[in-house]
Design a protein around this motif. Sequence first.
Motif, mmCIF file in Angstrom:
data_model
loop_
_atom_site.group_PDB
_atom_site.id
_atom_site.type_symbol
_atom_site.label_atom_id
_atom_site.label_comp_id
_atom_site.label_asym_id
_atom_site.label_seq_id
_atom_site.Cartn_x
_atom_site.Cartn_y
_atom_site.Cartn_z
ATOM 1 N N CYS A 76 1.008 -1.026 -0.017
ATOM 2 C CA CYS A 76 0.102 0.078 0.013
ATOM 3 C C CYS A 76 0.784 1.321 0.070
ATOM 4 O O CYS A 76 1.835 1.360 0.756
ATOM 5 N N ASP A 100 -13.047 8.798 0.341
ATOM 6 C CA ASP A 100 -12.565 7.517 0.518
ATOM 7 C C ASP A 100 -13.681 6.697 1.125
ATOM 8 O O ASP A 100 -14.821 6.890 1.252
ATOM 9 N N SER A 101 -13.470 5.426 1.188
ATOM 10 C CA SER A 101 -14.397 4.464 1.867
ATOM 11 C C SER A 101 -14.930 4.641 3.159
ATOM 12 O O SER A 101 -15.831 4.184 3.497
ATOM 13 N N SER A 123 -3.043 3.550 -2.489
ATOM 14 C CA SER A 123 -3.256 2.757 -3.481
ATOM 15 C C SER A 123 -4.418 1.367 -3.066
ATOM 16 O O SER A 123 -4.503 0.530 -3.871
ATOM 17 N N CYS A 124 -4.540 1.293 -1.705
ATOM 18 C CA CYS A 124 -5.360 0.060 -1.267
ATOM 19 C C CYS A 124 -6.571 0.533 -1.020
ATOM 20 O O CYS A 124 -7.320 -0.027 -0.579
ATOM 21 N N GLU A 125 -6.790 1.946 -1.136
ATOM 22 C CA GLU A 125 -8.161 2.494 -0.699
ATOM 23 C C GLU A 125 -9.170 2.526 -1.992
ATOM 24 O O GLU A 125 -8.576 2.423 -3.271
ATOM 25 N N THR A 126 -10.278 2.520 -1.566
ATOM 26 C CA THR A 126 -11.385 2.938 -2.618
ATOM 27 C C THR A 126 -12.057 4.240 -2.651
ATOM 28 O O THR A 126 -12.220 4.702 -1.296
ATOM 29 N N ASN A 163 -16.294 3.036 -5.681
ATOM 30 C CA ASN A 163 -15.276 2.046 -5.537
ATOM 31 C C ASN A 163 -14.274 2.053 -6.860
ATOM 32 O O ASN A 163 -13.994 1.074 -7.451
ATOM 33 N N SER A 165 -10.349 2.473 -7.411
ATOM 34 C CA SER A 165 -9.043 2.446 -6.762
ATOM 35 C C SER A 165 -7.941 3.021 -7.970
ATOM 36 O O SER A 165 -8.233 2.796 -9.107
#
Length: 278
Positions: A76, A100-101, A123-126, A163, A165
């Motif tokens: 990440c 963000d999520s 980079s690991c977030e949506t 969603n 990314s």
Amino acid sequence: MKKVFLAMLCIAVTFVACQKDEDVTTSDTLSQKDAIIEQFKNLETSSRVNSSIKITPNDISKRDAASATDIVAADCEDCDITFEYSSTTGGSSAQVTITDSSGVDVFNGTVTGGNTYTISINSCETYNVTTQMLVGTKANLLITDGNNVTSIPIKTNQLTFQNYSFDCPVDETVEECEITICLNYLQGSASAVHIGIFVDGNLPTPDTTFFNLQDGDCFTFTINENSTYEIKHIASNPSPDFAFSLQIDAPSYNLGFYMQGNFDTTGVINSRYLQCPE
């Protein structure tokens, strides 16, 4: 009568003996049973005293699990990416909100053409992107990350796209370092050797051209890891039998190239040989 008495006595003795054996067996059985019951009682008491006892994986499993977590976390990245507003209608504008999520805004504002906007992402977030035209009829939001450009439509009604990314940009820093090239005469005679280093197929003089090199002369040259190189003997020589070698002292390898005659070449030097030390 005496015989009858003796017979009855034998029967009585036998009965008592059998009863004693049975008593012993019953006593032993009860002792084992009591011992087992006592063990269970002790285990139950121990469980009540220490109710926090749990079955846990062994140390190796825990280390493996921790390593896997570290690998995921290492993948990440936090970084900045950019986006632009694109519309064929002059003077148009739109409201854009990117969350963000967790519902936290990473951008919330009005965007117009001709400007570039920056957001910070992981980079690991949506992310959810909400768009709505303020002036104009339709447009697009162009988000550029490390690998591509994402086009998100904008219309007069509010739209939410969920969603997404994004990848972080690739580090484009190119390593540069110096190599040393030495000349060794092998046979024939010559007053000097003229060497040209072709970079990506071109000879960008004068930085890559070296004249009047004598036997044993050395020179340094700056390489770029993303380029390809080819060394040529670029000047004519009166002796067709003249031969020499080039010794290249690179950061990772020591290379030797045999050259002979006019306009001889080393060929393209594989980039794996010309890598700068980390």
